[in-house]
Write a protein that holds these residues in place. Structure first.
Motif, PDB file in Angstrom:
ATOM      1  N   ILE A  50     -48.764  32.788   7.938  1.00  0.00           N
ATOM      2  CA  ILE A  50     -48.315  31.411   8.160  1.00  0.00           C
ATOM      3  C   ILE A  50     -47.320  31.013   7.072  1.00  0.00           C
ATOM      4  N   ALA A  51     -47.619  31.436   5.836  1.00  0.00           N
ATOM      5  CA  ALA A  51     -46.732  31.097   4.713  1.00  0.00           C
ATOM      6  C   ALA A  51     -45.364  31.761   4.874  1.00  0.00           C
ATOM      7  N   ASP A  52     -45.340  32.994   5.426  1.00  0.00           N
ATOM      8  CA  ASP A  52     -44.098  33.775   5.468  1.00  0.00           C
ATOM      9  C   ASP A  52     -43.238  33.513   6.703  1.00  0.00           C
ATOM     10  N   THR A  53     -43.840  33.020   7.797  1.00  0.00           N
ATOM     11  CA  THR A  53     -43.080  32.913   9.050  1.00  0.00           C
ATOM     12  C   THR A  53     -42.166  31.683   9.083  1.00  0.00           C
ATOM     13  N   ASN A  54     -41.074  31.841   9.804  1.00  0.00           N
ATOM     14  CA  ASN A  54     -40.184  30.708  10.061  1.00  0.00           C
ATOM     15  C   ASN A  54     -40.317  30.214  11.508  1.00  0.00           C
ATOM     16  N   ASP A  55     -41.201  30.864  12.264  1.00  0.00           N
ATOM     17  CA  ASP A  55     -41.426  30.509  13.667  1.00  0.00           C
ATOM     18  C   ASP A  55     -42.482  29.401  13.720  1.00  0.00           C
ATOM     19  N   ASP A  56     -42.053  28.177  14.030  1.00  0.00           N
ATOM     20  CA  ASP A  56     -42.976  27.032  14.001  1.00  0.00           C
ATOM     21  C   ASP A  56     -44.109  27.169  15.013  1.00  0.00           C
ATOM     22  N   LEU A  57     -43.782  27.713  16.227  1.00  0.00           N
ATOM     23  CA  LEU A  57     -44.824  27.861  17.240  1.00  0.00           C
ATOM     24  C   LEU A  57     -45.872  28.877  16.798  1.00  0.00           C
ATOM     25  N   PHE A  58     -45.393  29.992  16.209  1.00  0.00           N
ATOM     26  CA  PHE A  58     -46.321  31.021  15.718  1.00  0.00           C
ATOM     27  C   PHE A  58     -47.211  30.450  14.604  1.00  0.00           C
ATOM     28  N   PHE A  72     -56.938  27.095  23.764  1.00  0.00           N
ATOM     29  CA  PHE A  72     -57.333  28.143  22.821  1.00  0.00           C
ATOM     30  C   PHE A  72     -56.936  29.527  23.364  1.00  0.00           C
ATOM     31  N   VAL A  73     -57.206  29.759  24.647  1.00  0.00           N
ATOM     32  CA  VAL A  73     -56.883  31.054  25.267  1.00  0.00           C
ATOM     33  C   VAL A  73     -55.369  31.283  25.294  1.00  0.00           C
ATOM     34  N   LYS A  74     -54.604  30.241  25.612  1.00  0.00           N
ATOM     35  CA  LYS A  74     -53.140  30.375  25.637  1.00  0.00           C
ATOM     36  C   LYS A  74     -52.597  30.768  24.266  1.00  0.00           C
ATOM     37  N   ILE A  87     -50.462  34.970  20.524  1.00  0.00           N
ATOM     38  CA  ILE A  87     -50.564  35.721  19.259  1.00  0.00           C
ATOM     39  C   ILE A  87     -50.749  37.208  19.546  1.00  0.00           C
ATOM     40  N   MET A  88     -51.591  37.533  20.521  1.00  0.00           N
ATOM     41  CA  MET A  88     -51.854  38.938  20.848  1.00  0.00           C
ATOM     42  C   MET A  88     -50.604  39.620  21.400  1.00  0.00           C
ATOM     43  N   SER A  89     -49.842  38.915  22.223  1.00  0.00           N
ATOM     44  CA  SER A  89     -48.623  39.515  22.787  1.00  0.00           C
ATOM     45  C   SER A  89     -47.581  39.739  21.695  1.00  0.00           C
ATOM     46  N   ARG A  90     -47.589  38.899  20.669  1.00  0.00           N
ATOM     47  CA  ARG A  90     -46.631  39.019  19.586  1.00  0.00           C
ATOM     48  C   ARG A  90     -46.950  40.205  18.682  1.00  0.00           C
ATOM     49  N   THR A  91     -48.209  40.493  18.524  1.00  0.00           N
ATOM     50  CA  THR A  91     -48.620  41.560  17.589  1.00  0.00           C
ATOM     51  C   THR A  91     -48.779  42.903  18.283  1.00  0.00           C
ATOM     52  N   SER A  92     -48.674  42.947  19.626  1.00  0.00           N
ATOM     53  CA  SER A  92     -48.877  44.221  20.347  1.00  0.00           C
ATOM     54  C   SER A  92     -47.618  45.078  20.294  1.00  0.00           C
TER      55      SER A  92
END
Length: 623
Positions: free
Chosen positions: A577-585, A611-613, A618-623
């Motif tokens: 969270i500290a490192d990202t510039n993606d506000d939605l992430f 919560f599921v969305k 998050i899961m699609s971003r890290t896969s």
């Protein structure tokens, strides 16, 4: 002919007694004698206090007779208060107390298991159906012209009709079944009465036929009717302790409590001085089934000079000791003392105060002399004792030494004194964590830092803990601190922790902005080591458990209290969270921290679809 159906709960009880208590069937006689004694108690009181009864001829007694002919019968007769038509229907056909109904509703259906519970209820009159195919109860109230007969085979209905009866009182006639034929026998009746009812304070007479032989040639003998008293008819509680055995106490307890088990513990006191009184208190092995019902039946009877006054007054002992069974007998109270007068009567107030202190002191001695037995007591009565911490300020210090808690560092239960004895040298407070589920509390991320430093935390998962514990503030010179409260002074925080908190402020502000009004605040935590986040409540807000209690009680205006989110600056999720510039992430990860922290505390996610969305993104971003 007036026919009535048994209340559903009575039918349940009859079925349970007949199928679960057969091995204890002889207790039916104890129960019927106890009922007769209660009826005599009530009439004796009226004969001394009510002008309508004072001039009536009255000989308090219980008579037992039997017929061992083709149709075997057993009759138990008393000269007590009697019942009219309405009372017969109410007392022998219904169960009025909601606690009893709840108890019966919750039975498992397993006869062996349920037979262990039935002692908590008290089988009473209905136990006679274990030995009888049919029962008749003939009763007439003193001063009334009409008598009534109640009859039933115990299979779903009963009848009540007018009948003739010359004397006042009640007569119970058992038409014995094959299972009960053995009780149409002098020796059986006499032995059971001596075993269970020798201490009944009224004479019990047995009528029987004795054959006498004149000489060697008199083979048939002469039959003579005889009547003999078969009990000692003295108030057991007025005897000195040296005269009594454990068995005497145990059998007396079973009679007054209708329990099938022996008591866990008893306390017998004979006080002489400014006020003369006797008390005999018992603690049941198992908590009374109605202990948490508003209409619980108090278990202490009040006597004045051995004259029964009341057994239905909740003011005789404080509510938190409502599990006690026993007797208070005063020499100084007036016989006509009323329920209202009792509450203000100085003598009764003093007896109650001294009795409470005596019970608590004896429990303290038991905890020191017999820890195993005291643990049995705690398993049943820890929660009502905690009520005393809240309601009995004058005895709070003593009760503090009696209550017990589970712990993160040892098995079983621990007292405040044992906790303090095991504290670290530099530890200033007693730490605890409260909630409604022990497993959830033991797995709380809030415990991580305390476990690392081997600091003990008390587990408080009784529903009353959140009400009681904050009112204690301290035990002796040690403050009590809830680790799931924001106001806890964190004594385990090091200078290094404080420095890390300062460095974490930017990410803390970022998470706070993402969560908005979903939280009250976001702070960097020094409690967490392996987990990324946890929630705590502001010290001025009701705890999560208390909010649940308010809602369960039907309070509709319970405000939606926001938690405080504590985050672990060293965890990978917080670093992302500290490192990202993606506000939605950053927002998704922030809400994930909050929602998983809620799940860990047993809280519901109010919007599971959102919560599921987030989780899917998050899961699609890290896969």
């Amino acid at each position: 002919m007036a026919s009535h159906q048994f209340q559903t709960e009575v039918s349940q009880l009859l079925h349970l007694i007949i199928h679960s208590l057969y091995s204890h069937k002889e207790i039916f006689l104890r129960e019927l004698i106890s009922n007769a004694s209660d009826a005599l108690d009530k009439r004796k009181y009226l004969s001394l206090t009510d002008d309508n009864f004072k001039n009536m001829e009255y000989e308090p007694r219980i008579d037992i007779s039997f017929d061992d002919g083709a149709v075997k019968k057993l009759v138990i007769k008393d000269t007590g208060i009697g019942m009219d038509e309405e009372e017969l229907a109410l007392n022998l056909g219904t169960i009025a107390r909601s606690g009893t109904k709840n108890f019966l509703t919750n039975l498992s259906g397993d006869a062996k298991k349920d037979s262990n519970l039935i002692g908590q209820f008290g089988v009473g009159f209905y136990s006679a159906f274990m030995v009888a195919d049919k029962i008749e109860v003939i009763s007439k109230k003193p001063g009334k012209d009409k008598a009534y007969i109640w009859s039933s085979d115990g299979k779903g209905s009963f009848e009540i009709n007018e009948t003739e009866k010359a004397d006042f009182g009640t007569e119970v006639i058992l038409y014995l079944s094959e299972n009960g034929n053995e009780y149409a026998n002098r020796w059986q009746i006499e032995n059971i009465t001596k075993k269970y009812s020798d201490h009944i304070a009224f004479p019990i007479y047995l009528e029987f036929t004795e054959t006498k032989y004149d000489g060697k040639d008199d083979k048939e003998g002469k039959k003579e009717k005889k009547i003999e008293q078969i009990n000692s008819a003295s108030a057991l509680w007025k005897k000195s302790k040296s005269e009594l055995t454990d068995n005497d106490y145990n059998e007396f307890y079973k009679t007054i409590s209708h329990d099938t088990d022996e008591p866990l513990f008893y306390i017998h006191t004979n006080a002489e001085g400014t006020i003369d009184y006797t008390t005999l208190f018992f603690i049941p092995k198992r908590a009374p089934f109605d202990m948490y019902q508003a209409d619980y039946r108090p278990g202490v009877k009040l006597y004045v000079s051995r004259v029964f006054i009341t057994d239905d007054n909740k003011e005789l002992m404080p509510a938190y000791l409502r599990f006690l069974r026993g007797i208070i007998d005063s020499e100084d109270l007036p016989l006509n003392v009323s329920r209202e007068i009792l509450q203000q009567n100085k003598i009764m107030v003093n007896i109650k105060s001294a009795s409470v202190k005596k019970v608590l002191s004896e429990l303290k001695k038991l905890s020191e002399s017999n820890p195993e037995k005291y643990t049995e007591f705690i398993k049943q009565y820890n929660r009502p004792l905690k009520e005393g911490l809240y309601s009995d300020f004058s005895n709070r210090e003593l009760i503090q030494d009696l209550v017990r808690f589970k712990s993160t560092t040892r098995e079983g239960y621990v007292s405040f004194a044992e906790y303090v004895a095991g504290m670290k040298e530099d530890q200033k407070s007693i730490y605890y964590i409260s909630g409604d589920n022990e497993e959830t509390l033991r797995n709380s991320p809030l415990l991580e830092a305390y476990k690392e430093k081997d600091i003990e935390v008390l587990i408080m998962n009784d529903d009353i803990d959140d009400i009681v514990t904050p009112t204690l503030v301290r035990y002796k010179d040690k403050d009590l601190k809830a680790i799931n409260r924001s106001g806890t002074v964190d004594e385990i925080k090091s200078l290094e922790d404080k420095e890390k908190e300062k460095e974490a402020q930017p990410v803390v502000e970022k998470i706070k902005k993402a969560l908005g009004d979903a939280v009250k605040n976001v702070v960097a935590s020094s409690k967490l080591s392996g987990s990324p986040s946890c929630i705590v409540m502001d010290e001025n807000d009701p705890s999560i458990q208390m909010q649940h209690m308010f809602k369960a009680m039907g309070q509709k205006d319970v405000p939606d209290i926001k938690p405080i989110l504590e985050v672990n600056p060293e965890h990978d999720i917080v670093k992302k969270i500290a490192d990202t510039n993606d506000d939605l992430f950053a927002e998704d990860l922030s809400f994930l921290l909050l929602e998983q922290a809620k799940i860990m505390e047993g809280e519901d996610i109010k919007k599971p679809a959102d919560f599921v969305k987030r989780l899917n993104r998050i899961m699609s971003r890290t896969s």
